[in-house]
Design an enzyme around this catalytic site. Structure first.
Site, PDB file in Angstrom:
ATOM      1  N   LYS A 289       0.808  -1.228   0.000  1.00  0.00           N
ATOM      2  CA  LYS A 289       0.000   0.000   0.000  1.00  0.00           C
ATOM      3  C   LYS A 289       0.839   1.276   0.000  1.00  0.00           C
ATOM      4  O   LYS A 289       0.373   2.325  -0.412  1.00  0.00           O
ATOM      5  CB  LYS A 289      -0.974   0.003   1.179  1.00  0.00           C
ATOM      6  CG  LYS A 289      -0.342   0.084   2.540  1.00  0.00           C
ATOM      7  CD  LYS A 289      -1.423   0.156   3.628  1.00  0.00           C
ATOM      8  CE  LYS A 289      -0.797   0.094   5.008  1.00  0.00           C
ATOM      9  NZ  LYS A 289      -1.752   0.084   6.079  1.00  0.00           N
TER      10      LYS A 289
ATOM     11  N   GLY B 112      10.183   6.126  26.062  1.00  0.00           N
ATOM     12  CA  GLY B 112      10.543   4.733  25.799  1.00  0.00           C
ATOM     13  C   GLY B 112      12.008   4.596  25.441  1.00  0.00           C
ATOM     14  O   GLY B 112      12.420   4.967  24.343  1.00  0.00           O
ATOM     15  N   GLY B 113      12.791   4.067  26.379  1.00  0.00           N
ATOM     16  CA  GLY B 113      14.241   3.913  26.155  1.00  0.00           C
ATOM     17  C   GLY B 113      14.595   2.552  25.588  1.00  0.00           C
ATOM     18  O   GLY B 113      15.493   1.870  26.068  1.00  0.00           O
TER      19      GLY B 113
ATOM     20  N   GLU C 141      11.767   6.587  30.642  1.00  0.00           N
ATOM     21  CA  GLU C 141      11.598   5.130  30.515  1.00  0.00           C
ATOM     22  C   GLU C 141      10.880   4.589  31.762  1.00  0.00           C
ATOM     23  O   GLU C 141      11.225   4.924  32.882  1.00  0.00           O
ATOM     24  CB  GLU C 141      12.984   4.484  30.323  1.00  0.00           C
ATOM     25  CG  GLU C 141      13.049   2.990  30.519  1.00  0.00           C
ATOM     26  CD  GLU C 141      12.161   2.182  29.581  1.00  0.00           C
ATOM     27  OE1 GLU C 141      12.213   2.383  28.361  1.00  0.00           O
ATOM     28  OE2 GLU C 141      11.398   1.345  30.090  1.00  0.00           O
TER      29      GLU C 141
ATOM     30  N   VAL D 159       7.479   3.393  22.261  1.00  0.00           N
ATOM     31  CA  VAL D 159       7.170   2.473  23.371  1.00  0.00           C
ATOM     32  C   VAL D 159       6.854   1.072  22.857  1.00  0.00           C
ATOM     33  O   VAL D 159       6.236   0.275  23.550  1.00  0.00           O
ATOM     34  CB  VAL D 159       5.992   3.007  24.217  1.00  0.00           C
ATOM     35  CG1 VAL D 159       6.369   4.292  24.924  1.00  0.00           C
ATOM     36  CG2 VAL D 159       4.744   3.206  23.363  1.00  0.00           C
ATOM     37  N   GLY D 160       7.285   0.769  21.663  1.00  0.00           N
ATOM     38  CA  GLY D 160       7.074  -0.567  21.109  1.00  0.00           C
ATOM     39  C   GLY D 160       6.176  -0.521  19.882  1.00  0.00           C
ATOM     40  O   GLY D 160       5.648   0.534  19.514  1.00  0.00           O
ATOM     41  N   ARG D 161       6.063  -1.672  19.220  1.00  0.00           N
ATOM     42  CA  ARG D 161       5.245  -1.767  18.005  1.00  0.00           C
ATOM     43  C   ARG D 161       4.276  -2.935  18.151  1.00  0.00           C
ATOM     44  O   ARG D 161       4.549  -3.878  18.889  1.00  0.00           O
ATOM     45  CB  ARG D 161       6.141  -1.972  16.772  1.00  0.00           C
ATOM     46  CG  ARG D 161       7.099  -0.820  16.541  1.00  0.00           C
ATOM     47  CD  ARG D 161       7.950  -1.030  15.310  1.00  0.00           C
ATOM     48  NE  ARG D 161       7.170  -1.048  14.090  1.00  0.00           N
ATOM     49  CZ  ARG D 161       6.784   0.046  13.416  1.00  0.00           C
ATOM     50  NH1 ARG D 161       7.141   1.242  13.846  1.00  0.00           N
ATOM     51  NH2 ARG D 161       6.086  -0.057  12.306  1.00  0.00           N
TER      52      ARG D 161
ATOM     53  N   HIS E 108      44.097 -10.123  11.998  1.00  0.00           N
ATOM     54  CA  HIS E 108      44.694  -9.278  13.033  1.00  0.00           C
ATOM     55  C   HIS E 108      45.292  -8.023  12.387  1.00  0.00           C
ATOM     56  O   HIS E 108      45.978  -8.154  11.367  1.00  0.00           O
ATOM     57  CB  HIS E 108      45.799 -10.045  13.762  1.00  0.00           C
ATOM     58  CG  HIS E 108      46.497  -9.203  14.782  1.00  0.00           C
ATOM     59  ND1 HIS E 108      45.952  -8.938  16.016  1.00  0.00           N
ATOM     60  CD2 HIS E 108      47.677  -8.540  14.731  1.00  0.00           C
ATOM     61  CE1 HIS E 108      46.769  -8.155  16.695  1.00  0.00           C
ATOM     62  NE2 HIS E 108      47.830  -7.895  15.941  1.00  0.00           N
TER      63      HIS E 108
HETATM   64  P1  NAI Z   1      11.088  -1.413  22.367  1.00  0.00           P
HETATM   65  O1  NAI Z   1      10.171  -2.503  22.793  1.00  0.00           O
HETATM   66  O2  NAI Z   1      12.466  -1.725  21.962  1.00  0.00           O
HETATM   67  O3  NAI Z   1      11.227  -0.341  23.554  1.00  0.00           O
HETATM   68  C1  NAI Z   1      10.113   0.293  24.095  1.00  0.00           C
HETATM   69  C2  NAI Z   1      10.505   0.869  25.445  1.00  0.00           C
HETATM   70  O4  NAI Z   1       9.449   1.701  25.890  1.00  0.00           O
HETATM   71  C3  NAI Z   1      10.704  -0.192  26.516  1.00  0.00           C
HETATM   72  O5  NAI Z   1      11.930   0.041  27.163  1.00  0.00           O
HETATM   73  C4  NAI Z   1       9.522   0.023  27.455  1.00  0.00           C
HETATM   74  O6  NAI Z   1       9.805  -0.284  28.801  1.00  0.00           O
HETATM   75  C5  NAI Z   1       9.254   1.508  27.278  1.00  0.00           C
HETATM   76  N1  NAI Z   1       7.910   1.928  27.602  1.00  0.00           N
HETATM   77  C6  NAI Z   1       6.740   1.278  27.313  1.00  0.00           C
HETATM   78  N2  NAI Z   1       5.702   2.000  27.762  1.00  0.00           N
HETATM   79  C7  NAI Z   1       6.208   3.141  28.290  1.00  0.00           C
HETATM   80  C8  NAI Z   1       5.643   4.282  28.905  1.00  0.00           C
HETATM   81  N3  NAI Z   1       4.320   4.388  29.062  1.00  0.00           N
HETATM   82  N4  NAI Z   1       6.471   5.266  29.337  1.00  0.00           N
HETATM   83  C9  NAI Z   1       7.809   5.153  29.208  1.00  0.00           C
HETATM   84  N5  NAI Z   1       8.398   4.078  28.649  1.00  0.00           N
HETATM   85  C10 NAI Z   1       7.613   3.097  28.183  1.00  0.00           C
HETATM   86  O7  NAI Z   1      10.284  -0.625  21.242  1.00  0.00           O
HETATM   87  P2  NAI Z   1      10.768   0.412  20.136  1.00  0.00           P
HETATM   88  O8  NAI Z   1      12.031   1.068  20.549  1.00  0.00           O
HETATM   89  O9  NAI Z   1       9.576   1.254  19.884  1.00  0.00           O
HETATM   90  O10 NAI Z   1      11.085  -0.504  18.896  1.00  0.00           O
HETATM   91  C11 NAI Z   1      10.005  -1.225  18.298  1.00  0.00           C
HETATM   92  C12 NAI Z   1      10.473  -2.425  17.532  1.00  0.00           C
HETATM   93  O11 NAI Z   1      11.286  -2.064  16.450  1.00  0.00           O
HETATM   94  C13 NAI Z   1      11.222  -3.388  18.398  1.00  0.00           C
HETATM   95  O12 NAI Z   1      10.542  -4.613  18.317  1.00  0.00           O
HETATM   96  C14 NAI Z   1      12.568  -3.475  17.767  1.00  0.00           C
HETATM   97  O13 NAI Z   1      13.016  -4.800  17.745  1.00  0.00           O
HETATM   98  C15 NAI Z   1      12.395  -2.932  16.373  1.00  0.00           C
HETATM   99  N6  NAI Z   1      13.560  -2.136  15.999  1.00  0.00           N
HETATM  100  C16 NAI Z   1      14.781  -2.716  15.917  1.00  0.00           C
HETATM  101  C17 NAI Z   1      15.885  -1.979  15.646  1.00  0.00           C
HETATM  102  C18 NAI Z   1      17.196  -2.627  15.595  1.00  0.00           C
HETATM  103  O14 NAI Z   1      17.270  -3.831  15.480  1.00  0.00           O
HETATM  104  N7  NAI Z   1      18.281  -1.875  15.663  1.00  0.00           N
HETATM  105  C19 NAI Z   1      15.815  -0.543  15.423  1.00  0.00           C
HETATM  106  C20 NAI Z   1      14.505  -0.031  15.550  1.00  0.00           C
HETATM  107  C21 NAI Z   1      13.438  -0.817  15.824  1.00  0.00           C
END
Ligand code: NAI
Length: 451
Positions: A32, A176-177, A199, A261-263, A435
């Site tokens: 889409k 969200g850290g 966080e 805060v996650g997906r 190395h």
């Molecule tokens: P995440 O799940 O990594 O982190 C979300 C953070 O938000 C957690 O630490 C959680 O405790 C915090 N949180 C949740 N509710 C909250 C609140 N109400 N107030 C404050 N903190 C809160 O999710 P993120 O960073 O959004 O990433 C999403 C997805 O994207 C992940 O599944 C990740 O694997 C993927 N991703 C991977 C990357 C990589 O491999 N380098 C880069 C970007 C995304």
């Protein structure tokens, strides 16, 4: 009539389309927005592109310790964003060319699954109705927004909007850290914003090794990032984020807020009700072949909620197509690397020590500072990186490698291959590493383990 209809053109979908087309299947791929999905268009690739620019800028500003001084260093966001867009376009074009090469029919538009007609699946895209013998759902995921007052204001961004920003905010607040929050926080801190990460949990970077999380926090704090841990956001006001800390309300100014805060898997509005497929905790439940509860329907990538990483999605898409073709293949999740592209980077694969113990392994572990390594020392003045390894004592095999420090994203695949191939530590010690490279730290750390 298509052999397979693939719904969603992100990493799972386009890689599956390529494999299916390569095997001679008649494939329709429905997308889409843009081919490449979130990863290419509003995630992995654009974030790494802009992070490379902020790293260069930061190096130029702070290179005196290497005997290099640059005067009048400047950061031009418009040029950085133009370059990022150019890279996205080039990669998108590349996927389009690959689809043509493998005779995949790309249907641009929002696809919706209709009730089956006899044995055939039907997907509506605009005025068109596609018919297929098999269906692969690869619709991905979407950013979660916490339901607090003010969360829908236009200065509250997700990963999509932040990667198109055309100014550098003075005050940037990340809610969200986790991975996204920390990567984007790194970028804005390096280009001069005052960054605050709020966080909910007591540590950043989710489930990674706690010592590595602690080092990462200290290193990012040196860049000027303020961390508010154990803090719950309660409201977003007029350019202000309010959170609860120790039962007290506190606030921080924000020109821009990033909600990271996650997906959540994208299962809504795609007609899943017409399939009656089994959904578990918001994700399409699949087995190790990517099969759903409905015969001839597979799901891969973020929509199955398993690992939510682009590289996992690639492999899941491939496993699904192999299963359709009757080729034996299963998805294994024990050696999937995870990288956080902060500065410094974090890269991990396999079990942490506590996970390995929980899983019933007899564990040996070891840790070395990266400063033990010549190449790291040469290139990372004052770096505090570490490498940790986790070994199964009974079988002498490697279970996990966890690194914080420059270059670790590029070397973690080696550890993944060792785990995937179930190499014994004694065999790994016989591999000749180049190395001087930072990768030698993996072998050196293994040598320090008391097995
Ligand atoms: P995440 O799940 O990594 O982190 C979300 C953070 O938000 C957690 O630490 C959680 O405790 C915090 N949180 C949740 N509710 C909250 C609140 N109400 N107030 C404050 N903190 C809160 O999710 P993120 O960073 O959004 O990433 C999403 C997805 O994207 C992940 O599944 C990740 O694997 C993927 N991703 C991977 C990357 C990589 O491999 N380098 C880069 C970007 C995304």
């Amino acid at each position: 009539m298509h052999d397979v209809i693939i719904l969603g053109g992100g990493p799972a979908g386009y890689l599956a389309a390529e494999r299916a087309g390569g095997a001679g299947m008649n494939v329709a791929l429905v997308e889409k927005r843009n081919l490449g999905g979130v990863c290419l268009n509003e995630g992995c690739v654009p974030s790494k592109t802009i992070l490379h620019s902020s790293k260069l800028y930061s190096h130029a500003l702070h290179a005196q310790k290497y005997g290099v001084s640059a005067k009048e260093v400047s950061f031009d966001l418009a040029t950085v964003m133009q370059r990022k867009n150019k890279i996205i376009q080039a990669l998108r074009k590349g996927i389009g060319t690959t689809m043509k090469k493998f005779k995949v029919t790309v249907e641009g538009g929002e696809g919706r699954i209709l009730p089956k007609k006899g044995d055939d699946f039907q997907v509506q895209v605009g005025d068109k109705i596609l018919a297929g013998k098999k269906l692969l759902i690869t619709t991905g995921s979407e950013a979660i927004r916490i339901p607090v007052p003010g969360a829908d204001q236009d200065f509250v961004y997700t990963n999509r909007e932040i990667l198109d920003i055309d100014f550098i905010p003075q005050n940037f607040v990340v809610i969200g850290g986790g991975v996204i929050g920390l990567e984007i926080a790194t970028f804005f801190a390096e280009v001069g914003s005052k960054v605050t990460v709020v966080e909910l949990l007591p540590a950043i970077a989710g489930p990674i090794d706690s010592e590595i999380s602690g080092i990462l926090q200290k290193e990012l704090a040196k860049k000027g990032i303020t961390f508010k841990l154990n803090c719950k956001v309660t409201a977003i006001g007029d350019k202000l984020v309010t959170y609860e800390a120790d039962g007290k309300a506190e606030s921080v100014s924000a020109d821009i807020v990033l909600m990271s805060v996650g997906r959540r898997p994208l299962t809504k509005d795609i007609g899943l009700e017409n399939l009656n497929v089994y959904i578990e905790r918001g994700a399409i439940a699949v087995d190790e072949h990517g099969r759903t509860s409905i015969p001839n329907v597979w799901a891969a990538g973020d929509v199955n909620g398993t690992s939510m990483l682009a590289h996992t999605a690639y492999r899941e898409g491939e496993v699904c197509i192999n299963d359709m073709l009757g080729k034996p293949d299963i998805m294994r999740y024990n050696a999937i690397p995870g990288v956080i592209y902060t500065h410094p980077e974090v890269a991990t694969v396999g079990y942490s020590e506590s996970e390995a113990i929980d899983k019933g392994h007899q564990v040996a572990s070891a840790k070395l500072p990266l400063s033990y390594n010549g190449r790291y020392l040469a290139e990372t003045e004052g770096g505090r990186g570490i490498c940790k390894v986790v070994i199964d004592k009974t079988y002498g095999t490697l279970l996990g490698v966890h690194i914080i420090g420059s270059a670790c994203s590029e070397m973690i695949y080696g550890a993944a291959a060792m785990i995937e191939a179930e190499l014994r530590v004694e065999d790994i010690k016989e591999i000749v590493f180049p190395h001087p490279t930072v990768s030698e730290i993996i072998k050196d750390t293994l040598r320090h383990a008391k097995t």
